[in-house]
Design a protein around this motif. Structure first.
Motif, PDB file in Angstrom:
ATOM      1  N   ARG A  68       0.792  -1.213   0.000  1.00 21.92           N
ATOM      2  CA  ARG A  68       0.000   0.000   0.000  1.00 21.92           C
ATOM      3  C   ARG A  68       0.834   1.279   0.000  1.00 21.92           C
ATOM      4  O   ARG A  68       0.565   2.171  -0.766  1.00 21.92           O
ATOM      5  N   ASN A  69       1.815   1.376   0.853  1.00 21.54           N
ATOM      6  CA  ASN A  69       2.457   2.662   1.086  1.00 21.54           C
ATOM      7  C   ASN A  69       3.974   2.637   0.883  1.00 21.54           C
ATOM      8  O   ASN A  69       4.729   2.734   1.845  1.00 21.54           O
ATOM      9  N   PRO A  70       4.431   2.522  -0.353  1.00 19.32           N
ATOM     10  CA  PRO A  70       5.887   2.548  -0.571  1.00 19.32           C
ATOM     11  C   PRO A  70       6.446   3.969  -0.502  1.00 19.32           C
ATOM     12  O   PRO A  70       6.942   4.524  -1.476  1.00 19.32           O
ATOM     13  N   TRP A  71       6.336   4.550   0.683  1.00 18.94           N
ATOM     14  CA  TRP A  71       6.787   5.936   0.846  1.00 18.94           C
ATOM     15  C   TRP A  71       8.286   6.077   0.625  1.00 18.94           C
ATOM     16  O   TRP A  71       8.762   7.140   0.248  1.00 18.94           O
ATOM     17  N   VAL A 109       9.911   5.084  -1.669  1.00 19.01           N
ATOM     18  CA  VAL A 109      10.175   5.309  -3.096  1.00 19.01           C
ATOM     19  C   VAL A 109      10.077   6.801  -3.442  1.00 19.01           C
ATOM     20  O   VAL A 109      10.868   7.326  -4.228  1.00 19.01           O
ATOM     21  N   THR A 110       9.141   7.493  -2.843  1.00 20.65           N
ATOM     22  CA  THR A 110       8.920   8.904  -3.213  1.00 20.65           C
ATOM     23  C   THR A 110       9.726   9.866  -2.352  1.00 20.65           C
ATOM     24  O   THR A 110      10.024  10.976  -2.779  1.00 20.65           O
ATOM     25  N   PHE A 161      12.732  11.944  -3.437  1.00 18.15           N
ATOM     26  CA  PHE A 161      12.393  13.099  -4.277  1.00 18.15           C
ATOM     27  C   PHE A 161      11.500  14.104  -3.527  1.00 18.15           C
ATOM     28  O   PHE A 161      10.849  14.946  -4.145  1.00 18.15           O
ATOM     29  N   TYR A 206       1.597  12.178   2.193  1.00 16.35           N
ATOM     30  CA  TYR A 206       0.799  11.618   3.287  1.00 16.35           C
ATOM     31  C   TYR A 206       1.117  12.325   4.600  1.00 16.35           C
ATOM     32  O   TYR A 206       2.236  12.776   4.834  1.00 16.35           O
ATOM     33  N   LYS A 259       4.682  16.858  -7.976  1.00 13.37           N
ATOM     34  CA  LYS A 259       4.457  15.986  -6.816  1.00 13.37           C
ATOM     35  C   LYS A 259       5.774  15.720  -6.090  1.00 13.37           C
ATOM     36  O   LYS A 259       5.819  15.662  -4.855  1.00 13.37           O
ATOM     37  N   CYS A 260       6.834  15.518  -6.857  1.00 14.19           N
ATOM     38  CA  CYS A 260       8.145  15.144  -6.308  1.00 14.19           C
ATOM     39  C   CYS A 260       9.187  16.174  -6.771  1.00 14.19           C
ATOM     40  O   CYS A 260       9.894  15.940  -7.767  1.00 14.19           O
ATOM     41  N   TYR A 288      17.465   9.355  -7.645  1.00 13.91           N
ATOM     42  CA  TYR A 288      16.778   8.278  -8.366  1.00 13.91           C
ATOM     43  C   TYR A 288      17.352   6.917  -7.980  1.00 13.91           C
ATOM     44  O   TYR A 288      16.602   5.945  -7.813  1.00 13.91           O
ATOM     45  N   SER A 341      15.802   5.986  -4.787  1.00 19.58           N
ATOM     46  CA  SER A 341      14.386   5.688  -4.993  1.00 19.58           C
ATOM     47  C   SER A 341      14.204   4.351  -5.705  1.00 19.58           C
ATOM     48  O   SER A 341      13.340   3.542  -5.336  1.00 19.58           O
ATOM     49  N   LEU A 342      15.032   4.129  -6.714  1.00 21.06           N
ATOM     50  CA  LEU A 342      14.952   2.881  -7.487  1.00 21.06           C
ATOM     51  C   LEU A 342      15.258   1.674  -6.600  1.00 21.06           C
ATOM     52  O   LEU A 342      14.583   0.638  -6.685  1.00 21.06           O
ATOM     53  N   GLN A 390      12.275   0.983  -4.559  1.00 20.17           N
ATOM     54  CA  GLN A 390      11.242   0.287  -5.344  1.00 20.17           C
ATOM     55  C   GLN A 390      11.590  -1.192  -5.482  1.00 20.17           C
ATOM     56  O   GLN A 390      10.730  -2.070  -5.349  1.00 20.17           O
ATOM     57  N   LYS A 391      12.874  -1.456  -5.728  1.00 24.48           N
ATOM     58  CA  LYS A 391      13.329  -2.843  -5.859  1.00 24.48           C
ATOM     59  C   LYS A 391      13.152  -3.586  -4.529  1.00 24.48           C
ATOM     60  O   LYS A 391      12.653  -4.716  -4.494  1.00 24.48           O
TER      61      LYS A 391
END
Lengths: 379, 47
Positions: free
Chosen positions: A73-76, A78-79, A82, A87, A128-129, A141, A144-145, A148-149
């Motif tokens: 739900r909340n992969p914060w 990742v963002t 940036f 939230y 947004k970012c 990045y 962040s990447l 995500q991984k």
């Protein structure tokens, strides 16, 4: 011990109004799972080991047959590299809120329509970012990447244990987002899109069509058309929220064609859809056109007994009153659970009538009692 | 694109998008990389 396939059969039976030897149960518990495990919101969400622990402990304690929330739900993480987390976490109140963001101005509709990906990558995401515009954006990045991984690896681990050790199916394989939801949730916000529906409706329709790719609709249809591994309670799913601001006529143009196409594929392939409908859905007559067995409704604010009268061919996944789970006695919960089963019949999966987010949404003893009832009622 | 080297801005399309995609070294398949990028962009918008 029931196998994964036994549990999938429970959902298939419910969708087709075939009685099983027990009532299937669906967990619409979300942030509640984090709190029930004793974690603060941030500790339970940022630290994915804690998230996984909370999900597994919740399953071992209550034993639902399928989970709407299993940590995805909340992969914060990742963002946040940036500076893009919108939230607001209030640990004292145990709440999570999100700002209604505007990433596109009304005069930018044509720009989005002409090249949606260029608009998203160059304008919407930087708004947004803002860190995506920073001099060190590429370094950010990389962080962040990696997040995500890592998030993907975390989810793979949770899913592996649910499917393997616990023999619990996932909700669905192919998820689509109605493109208009992109305008509502991301680009124009609730207020902005509500105004646009009245002042520039034609642009809203054009922009929705332009968003089909980023909303991953082609991918959803392709997955539904193809072979899917036998690990899902249902084959496809939509989560509807933005219908709460449209008229029936607008729904028929902005939402229904996408749902209808997925339904048609399901009918052809012998598959079924899970329709998670936040807010109320009962006013949209088009759902009467979905054949029995092709979809199940997860309603939220609708009266499920009225919903059954209006859509008698559609199975209902939900219904259990959060007001009772949170404030009622065990006996009151069991009386209502019995009413649900007796009036909704075999086309029913016991779920909750909202996304269970707060500690007071349910007492553990009430959850346990309803779960036990579902195991024994048809015995 | 190669001649621009580090001058490529992250928030540029298609240059920045393509470079971002190329940096996904843990996925080999090009279609899978594109799918990953779509999911990634959605997360940046959503979260």
């Amino acid at each position: 011990m029931e196998t994964l396939q036994d549990k999938i059969k429970l959902f298939e039976n419910a969708c087709n109004f075939v009685q099983s030897d027990r009532i299937p149960t669906y967990s619409n518990y979300w942030t509640y799972i984090i709190l029930d495990a004793g974690y603060t919101l941030k500790d339970g969400i940022y630290n994915t080991a804690n998230t996984a622990d909370a999900v597994f402990r919740f399953h071992e304690k209550y034993g639902f047959d399928c989970y709407g929330y299993f940590g995805a739900r909340n992969p914060w993480n990742v963002t946040e590299p940036f500076d893009g987390n919108h939230y607001i976490v209030n640990e004292a109140a145990e709440t999570i809120n999100i700002k209604d963001k505007i990433l596109m101005e009304p005069e930018e509709y044509d720009e989005l329509i002409s090249d949606v990906w260029k608009f998203v990558w160059e304008k919407a995401i930087p708004r947004k970012c803002p860190g995506t515009l920073a001099e060190d954006a590429w370094d950010r990045y990389k962080v962040s990447l990696q997040a995500q991984k890592d998030y993907g690896a975390f989810l793979d681990g949770v899913v592996g244990k649910l499917l393997g050790e616990y023999q619990v199916p996932l909700v669905a394989g192919a998820w689509g987002l109605i493109p208009f939801e992109m305008l509502f949730n991301y680009f124009r916000g609730i207020k902005g899109v509500s105004i646009d529906l009245r002042r520039r409706y034609d642009k809203v329709v054009e922009a929705s069509k332009a968003c089909e790719d980023i909303a991953e609709m082609p991918a959803m249809y392709a997955q539904l058309e193809g072979e899917q591994p036998p690990i899902f309670a249902h084959h496809g799913a939509f989560c509807l929220l933005a219908h709460t601001v449209v008229s029936e006529k607008q729904f028929n143009e902005l939402f229904w064609p996408y749902i209808k196409k997925a339904v048609d594929i399901c009918v052809e392939k012998g598959k079924r859809l899970f329709l998670f409908t936040e807010g109320s859905i009962g006013r949209f007559d088009c759902f009467q056109d979905i054949p029995r067995g092709a979809a199940v409704l997860q309603p939220e604010q609708d009266d499920v007994f009225e919903l059954r009268k209006k859509f008698p061919q559609l199975a209902i996944n939900g219904g259990m009153s959060s007001a009772l789970l949170g404030n009622g006695t065990v006996d009151e919960c069991l009386d209502y659970a019995k009413k649900l089963v007796e009036e909704l019949g075999p086309g029913f999966v016991m779920g909750q009538d909202k996304m269970m987010s707060f500690r007071n949404d349910a007492k553990p003893e009430n959850i346990l009692a309803v779960q036990q009832f579902c195991k024994e009622y048809y015995k | 694109m190669e001649n621009k080297g580090e001058e490529i801005k992250f928030a540029s399309y298609p240059e920045g998008w393509e470079k971002a995609k190329e940096m996904i070294d843990f996925i080999e398949d090009e279609d899978a990389k594109q799918a990953f990028m779509i999911g990634y962009a959605n997360n940046l918008l959503r979260m």
